[in-house]
Write a protein that holds these residues in place. Structure first.
Motif, PDB file in Angstrom:
ATOM      1  N   ARG A 704      58.533  39.279  56.328  1.00 25.74           N
ATOM      2  CA  ARG A 704      57.757  38.498  55.356  1.00 25.74           C
ATOM      3  C   ARG A 704      57.254  39.307  54.176  1.00 25.74           C
ATOM      4  N   LYS A 705      57.343  40.620  54.228  1.00 26.78           N
ATOM      5  CA  LYS A 705      56.678  41.457  53.239  1.00 26.78           C
ATOM      6  C   LYS A 705      57.127  41.140  51.820  1.00 26.78           C
ATOM      7  N   GLU A 706      58.432  41.014  51.594  1.00 21.19           N
ATOM      8  CA  GLU A 706      58.931  40.779  50.240  1.00 21.19           C
ATOM      9  C   GLU A 706      58.452  39.439  49.696  1.00 21.19           C
ATOM     10  N   SER A 707      58.548  38.373  50.496  1.00 26.20           N
ATOM     11  CA  SER A 707      58.111  37.049  50.030  1.00 26.20           C
ATOM     12  C   SER A 707      56.592  36.989  49.860  1.00 26.20           C
ATOM     13  N   SER A 708      55.882  37.687  50.729  1.00 24.08           N
ATOM     14  CA  SER A 708      54.412  37.689  50.619  1.00 24.08           C
ATOM     15  C   SER A 708      53.962  38.399  49.349  1.00 24.08           C
ATOM     16  N   ASP A 709      54.576  39.546  49.051  1.00 23.83           N
ATOM     17  CA  ASP A 709      54.235  40.268  47.830  1.00 23.83           C
ATOM     18  C   ASP A 709      54.516  39.424  46.600  1.00 23.83           C
ATOM     19  N   LYS A 710      55.650  38.700  46.603  1.00 19.92           N
ATOM     20  CA  LYS A 710      56.000  37.863  45.461  1.00 19.92           C
ATOM     21  C   LYS A 710      54.983  36.713  45.313  1.00 19.92           C
ATOM     22  N   TRP A 711      54.571  36.117  46.434  1.00 20.89           N
ATOM     23  CA  TRP A 711      53.612  35.003  46.367  1.00 20.89           C
ATOM     24  C   TRP A 711      52.250  35.471  45.867  1.00 20.89           C
ATOM     25  N   ILE A 712      51.794  36.650  46.333  1.00 18.20           N
ATOM     26  CA  ILE A 712      50.516  37.194  45.881  1.00 18.20           C
ATOM     27  C   ILE A 712      50.576  37.532  44.400  1.00 18.20           C
ATOM     28  N   ARG A 713      51.718  38.034  43.938  1.00 17.13           N
ATOM     29  CA  ARG A 713      51.874  38.345  42.514  1.00 17.13           C
ATOM     30  C   ARG A 713      51.764  37.085  41.670  1.00 17.13           C
ATOM     31  N   ARG A 714      52.388  35.974  42.101  1.00 16.74           N
ATOM     32  CA  ARG A 714      52.321  34.730  41.347  1.00 16.74           C
ATOM     33  C   ARG A 714      50.885  34.186  41.277  1.00 16.74           C
ATOM     34  N   VAL A 715      50.167  34.319  42.401  1.00 18.94           N
ATOM     35  CA  VAL A 715      48.774  33.842  42.408  1.00 18.94           C
ATOM     36  C   VAL A 715      47.925  34.661  41.444  1.00 18.94           C
ATOM     37  N   LYS A 716      48.091  35.988  41.414  1.00 16.30           N
ATOM     38  CA  LYS A 716      47.338  36.841  40.489  1.00 16.30           C
ATOM     39  C   LYS A 716      47.668  36.500  39.047  1.00 16.30           C
ATOM     40  N   GLU A 717      48.941  36.274  38.752  1.00 16.91           N
ATOM     41  CA  GLU A 717      49.323  35.927  37.382  1.00 16.91           C
ATOM     42  C   GLU A 717      48.717  34.591  36.973  1.00 16.91           C
ATOM     43  N   TRP A 718      48.699  33.651  37.928  1.00 15.95           N
ATOM     44  CA  TRP A 718      48.085  32.345  37.624  1.00 15.95           C
ATOM     45  C   TRP A 718      46.585  32.494  37.366  1.00 15.95           C
ATOM     46  N   TRP A 719      45.930  33.322  38.158  1.00 14.55           N
ATOM     47  CA  TRP A 719      44.469  33.528  38.000  1.00 14.55           C
ATOM     48  C   TRP A 719      44.145  34.212  36.679  1.00 14.55           C
ATOM     49  N   ILE A 720      45.011  35.127  36.256  1.00 17.70           N
ATOM     50  CA  ILE A 720      44.754  35.812  34.987  1.00 17.70           C
ATOM     51  C   ILE A 720      44.814  34.838  33.828  1.00 17.70           C
ATOM     52  N   ARG A 721      45.626  33.814  33.919  1.00 17.12           N
ATOM     53  CA  ARG A 721      45.773  32.872  32.819  1.00 17.12           C
ATOM     54  C   ARG A 721      44.613  31.874  32.742  1.00 17.12           C
ATOM     55  N   ILE A 722      43.735  31.863  33.723  1.00 19.44           N
ATOM     56  CA  ILE A 722      42.574  30.950  33.695  1.00 19.44           C
ATOM     57  C   ILE A 722      41.524  31.525  32.748  1.00 19.44           C
ATOM     58  N   PRO A 723      41.102  30.790  31.729  1.00 20.40           N
ATOM     59  CA  PRO A 723      40.076  31.304  30.812  1.00 20.40           C
ATOM     60  C   PRO A 723      38.682  31.230  31.449  1.00 20.40           C
ATOM     61  N   ALA A 724      37.782  32.077  30.978  1.00 19.08           N
ATOM     62  CA  ALA A 724      36.390  32.060  31.439  1.00 19.08           C
ATOM     63  C   ALA A 724      35.581  31.109  30.581  1.00 19.08           C
ATOM     64  N   ALA A 725      34.624  30.450  31.186  1.00 13.21           N
ATOM     65  CA  ALA A 725      33.745  29.555  30.429  1.00 13.21           C
ATOM     66  C   ALA A 725      32.894  30.379  29.470  1.00 13.21           C
ATOM     67  N   PRO A 726      32.602  29.847  28.293  1.00 16.71           N
ATOM     68  CA  PRO A 726      31.830  30.614  27.297  1.00 16.71           C
ATOM     69  C   PRO A 726      30.382  30.814  27.732  1.00 16.71           C
ATOM     70  N   VAL A 727      29.766  31.927  27.278  1.00 21.87           N
ATOM     71  CA  VAL A 727      28.370  32.282  27.572  1.00 21.87           C
ATOM     72  C   VAL A 727      27.692  32.680  26.274  1.00 21.87           C
ATOM     73  N   GLN A 728      26.456  32.214  26.065  1.00 13.10           N
ATOM     74  CA  GLN A 728      25.668  32.572  24.892  1.00 13.10           C
ATOM     75  C   GLN A 728      24.326  33.136  25.349  1.00 13.10           C
ATOM     76  N   LEU A 729      23.982  34.323  24.881  1.00 10.17           N
ATOM     77  CA  LEU A 729      22.714  34.969  25.224  1.00 10.17           C
ATOM     78  C   LEU A 729      21.672  34.641  24.172  1.00 10.17           C
ATOM     79  N   ILE A 730      20.514  34.153  24.608  1.00 10.61           N
ATOM     80  CA  ILE A 730      19.421  33.760  23.708  1.00 10.61           C
ATOM     81  C   ILE A 730      18.290  34.762  23.887  1.00 10.61           C
ATOM     82  N   LYS A 731      17.880  35.405  22.811  1.00  9.31           N
ATOM     83  CA  LYS A 731      16.795  36.386  22.857  1.00  9.31           C
ATOM     84  C   LYS A 731      15.446  35.684  22.715  1.00  9.31           C
ATOM     85  N   VAL A 732      14.465  36.181  23.483  1.00  2.56           N
ATOM     86  CA  VAL A 732      13.121  35.616  23.448  1.00  2.56           C
ATOM     87  C   VAL A 732      12.396  36.124  22.213  1.00  2.56           C
TER      88      VAL A 732
END
Length: 739
Positions: A704-732
């Motif tokens: 299973r090692k070869e197929s498992s490595d390929k599947w984990i690689r695809r999941v990481k690539e998919w996760w990298i393409r997910i954008p982060a929600a924007p954040v705004q810092l407000i000073k007191v």
């Protein structure tokens, strides 16, 4: 304190030794003084003649010192020693008349009655007779019988000599020179004797804090109490009580105190030692007064404005704690007490300036908390009238004792444990049990007619008395001149029924002893903790690795099995765990682990009983200088910051998926969640656990090692393409923050 004792001894000797040189002259003067005593004793009044006519006879089984104490007690009580022994034999239960403890219990019986009689005098603390008699009672308690009498006959007790004093004839007193010799000869008192005699007079000691008081008085004398130290403490206590009475009259006019409210302490009257009140950025000096119900602050110097009252009795969510203060609101000096409650808009800071340390602040913090805790105890147990006054009297007397020790020996509270009962109960392990026991004892107090009931009970013998107690602290306070209850007026004829009973240990004493035992265990455990603390990040990491070695080794072996380096062992482990999961035995793994650990602990307890624990050895990392340690700390902080950043990114990406910033990815995640929900709903849990285990454990399997490595690689690539929600810092806004 040893040097102070020596100084006091020398002063006493100088006072007594006549200025003329030569021992013969001194002996002649002493003989003349003795003859003068004999002549004066013949011309005493009929009352004194009757006292002398009693001629107390020594009791054979008592030691000489115990006989001396009993004879003086009989003189005070106007009863012969034979009559006292008859009362003891007929009125007390058989449990206190056993042969081994008969002498000590009889001594307690005589001492307690005599002390109750002496304490009815308003100025009993001022008399040297009282101080000397109580100390001799403690000495006699340690050696009450002939068998336990010490072999040293060369230094007789100070109680065996009766010498004329400047103020007239005395029943118990002796010369200060004799007392100095007594201290030089190491005639001192131990903890248990002090704890059995001192609390009988509520003004001298309290049953809850008597052990701490003894530790404070003997902090530098090897846990043995010298007479001169005890004498100085009582004289200081008398001085404190008189000062409190002197402050009572003018304070009533200025503060308009309510009925039953008395002044406990005042500070800020000396211009060089003011009390500063801080509210916001404003500060002004004034006079601070503590009563048994509130704090009063009068602003001004010499001439004072109308007092501001800070309530300690009503439930207003009061908070009293140490705090930093300084000019214009700056937090610079750790010398203030903060008071906050729902009755005031912002906290009040009371500063006690002094050049060194913060002993003034600590003292006022302790006594304010004592009154606050006393009122909380009253509200919690819904105490009324005489029970409430008894608790307040206990707190007030505790503050007087605390102040007396502080002023007599000039060391701060950090050198000894607290002498305040309610502060102690708040801090001790099991302190709540002490308060519960105290509450149950209060239920036995004479109520209704109050003191009249105490007088009525005094006419009954101890075996026929009802299970009631007298408000001993309240009566002691009223005898000293402080009135909390109008009914608490004693004419000197009532016998006080207190907590200390002859030959018995009452529940309050047991609760205190148990709490002190727990405290000793906690302190011993804390000492071991302080001993094994190490400095340095790398050193602590090395210690943690050694302590977690079994867990780390187990995880590493599991990783070896999961890597399939040895296919045979990995397959056996896979089949065994899979069979356990299918059979449903996995739920027994955690209970079996706990049982195994319990059996291991019991095994060690049985076979290692009495053996010291072997030292845990850790290989220390190479020594590093301060700069290297700072760099290591910086690296650790950087790694922790990176972990927090990674966690924030994961949360922001999940937020993006949740709100469909990337619609296609959101659809896939939604379908996956629906599939997982269906699996949890329709597939038995053990099969799901088996599926997860097989997926995780066989990921490194050669097939299973070869197929498992390929599947984990695809999941990481998919996760990298997910954008982060924007954040705004407000000073007191700093201006709003300052306002």
């Amino acid at each position: 304190m040893e040097e102070e004792v020596k100084k006091l001894v020398e002063e006493k000797k100088k006072e007594e030794v006549p200025p003329a040189p030569g021992a013969g002259v001194f002996k002649m003067k002493m003989k003349s003084l003795a003859l003068l005593n004999r002549n004066k004793s013949k011309s005493k009044s009929n009352a004194n003649a009757n006292v002398i006519a009693l001629s107390p006879k020594p009791i054979p089984h008592l030691s000489s010192l115990a006989n001396s104490v009993v004879s003086r007690c009989s003189t005070i009580l106007q009863v012969t020693t034979e009559e006292l022994e008859h009362r003891f034999d007929t009125e007390l239960p058989e449990s206190v008349k056993e042969r081994l403890t008969y002498a000590r219990n009889f001594l307690e019986f005589c001492s307690y009655q005599a002390l109750h009689q002496l304490s009815t005098s308003p100025n009993f603390l001022s008399g040297k007779d009282f101080r000397q008699l109580t100390y001799d009672m403690m000495l006699a308690w340690e050696a009450p019988s002939v068998e336990s009498e010490t072999l040293d006959k060369e230094s007789p007790s100070s109680s065996n000599q009766e010498i004329e004093e400047e103020d007239g004839w005395s029943l118990f007193s002796s010369s200060s020179t004799t007392l100095a010799v007594q201290v030089d000869d190491k005639k001192t008192v131990g903890r248990e004797a002090f704890a059995r005699i001192a609390p009988v007079c509520s003004a001298v000691a309290d049953i809850i804090t008597v052990h701490n008081l003894f530790d404070a008085l003997t902090s530098s004398s090897g846990c043995r109490l010298h007479f001169l130290v005890y004498d100085k403490y009582i004289r200081s206590l008398d001085k404190v009580i008189k000062a409190a009475k002197n402050a009572l009259a003018p304070a009533i006019v200025n503060l308009q105190l309510s009925e039953g409210e008395i002044v406990i302490d005042v500070d800020g009257t000396v211009p060089t030692q003011p009390v500063l009140q801080h509210i916001g950025i404003s500060a002004w000096p004034g006079r601070l007064t503590l009563t048994n119900y509130a704090l009063y602050f009068e602003s001004g110097v010499g001439l004072y404005d109308k007092a501001v009252r800070y309530d300690l009795a009503t439930d207003m969510k009061q908070v009293i704690k140490p705090e930093l203060t300084g000019p214009l609101g700056a937090r610079l000096f750790d010398k203030a007490v903060m008071y906050k409650s729902t009755s005031i808009e912002e906290p009040v800071y009371l500063e006690f300036p002094e050049f060194r340390g913060s002993s003034r602040r600590d003292f006022w913090l302790d006594i304010c908390l004592e009154i606050l805790y006393a009122h909380r105890f009253i509200r919690k147990n819904k105490l009324k009238e005489i029970q409430k006054s008894e608790i307040l009297a206990k707190a007030i007397l505790g503050i007087f004792r605390y102040r007396a020790v502080r002023e007599a020996f000039r060391f701060s509270s950090s050198h000894y444990k607290t002498l305040l009962a309610f502060n102690l109960a708040e801090s001790l392990p099991g302190g709540d049990k002490i308060l519960e026991t105290l509450s149950s004892r209060l239920a036995l107090l004479n109520d209704g007619a109050g003191i009249a009931n105490a007088k009525r009970q005094s006419t009954l013998s101890p075996t026929k008395q009802q299970p009631t107690l007298s408000p001993v602290s309240l009566l002691a306070l009223s005898q000293l001149g402080f009135v909390l209850e109008k009914e608490a007026n004693l004419d000197g004829q009532a016998v006080i029924v207190g907590d200390i009973c002859v030959g018995e240990t009452n529940p309050l004493e047991l609760a205190v002893k148990q709490s002190l035992s727990d405290t000793g265990m906690a302190e011993a455990a804390q000492a071991t903790v302080d001993q094994v603390k190490v400095e340095g990040i790398d050193t602590n990491v090395a210690v943690m690795k050694e302590l977690l070695y079994p867990v780390i080794e187990l995880v590493s072996r599991f990783q070896i099995l999961a890597s399939w380096e040895d296919p045979y062992k990995s397959m056996v482990f896979l089949v065994m765990i899979g069979y356990i999961i299918i059979r449903g035995w996995i739920r027994y793994i955690l209970p079996a682990f706990f049982v195994f650990v319990a059996i291991l602990m019991l095994w060690c307890r049985h076979f290692n009983k009495g053996r010291p624990l072997e030292t845990f050895r850790v290989t220390a990392p190479p020594a590093r200088n301060a700069v290297e340690q700072l760099l290591t700390l910086q690296d650790v902080i950087t790694q922790v910051e990176a972990l927090i950043q990674a966690g924030n990114i994961i949360l922001l990406k999940i937020r993006a998926l949740l709100f469909a910033i990337l619609p296609q990815a959101t659809e896939k995640v939604a379908l996956l969640l629906i599939f997982i929900a269906a699996a949890f709903a329709f597939v038995p849990m053990r099969y799901l656990v088996l599926l997860v285990f097989l997926e995780a454990f066989t990921r490194e399997m050669p097939y299973r090692k070869e197929s498992s490595d390929k599947w984990i690689r695809r999941v990481k690539e998919w996760w990298i393409r997910i954008p982060a929600a924007p954040v705004q810092l407000i000073k007191v806004d700093e201006k709003k923050k300052r306002k």
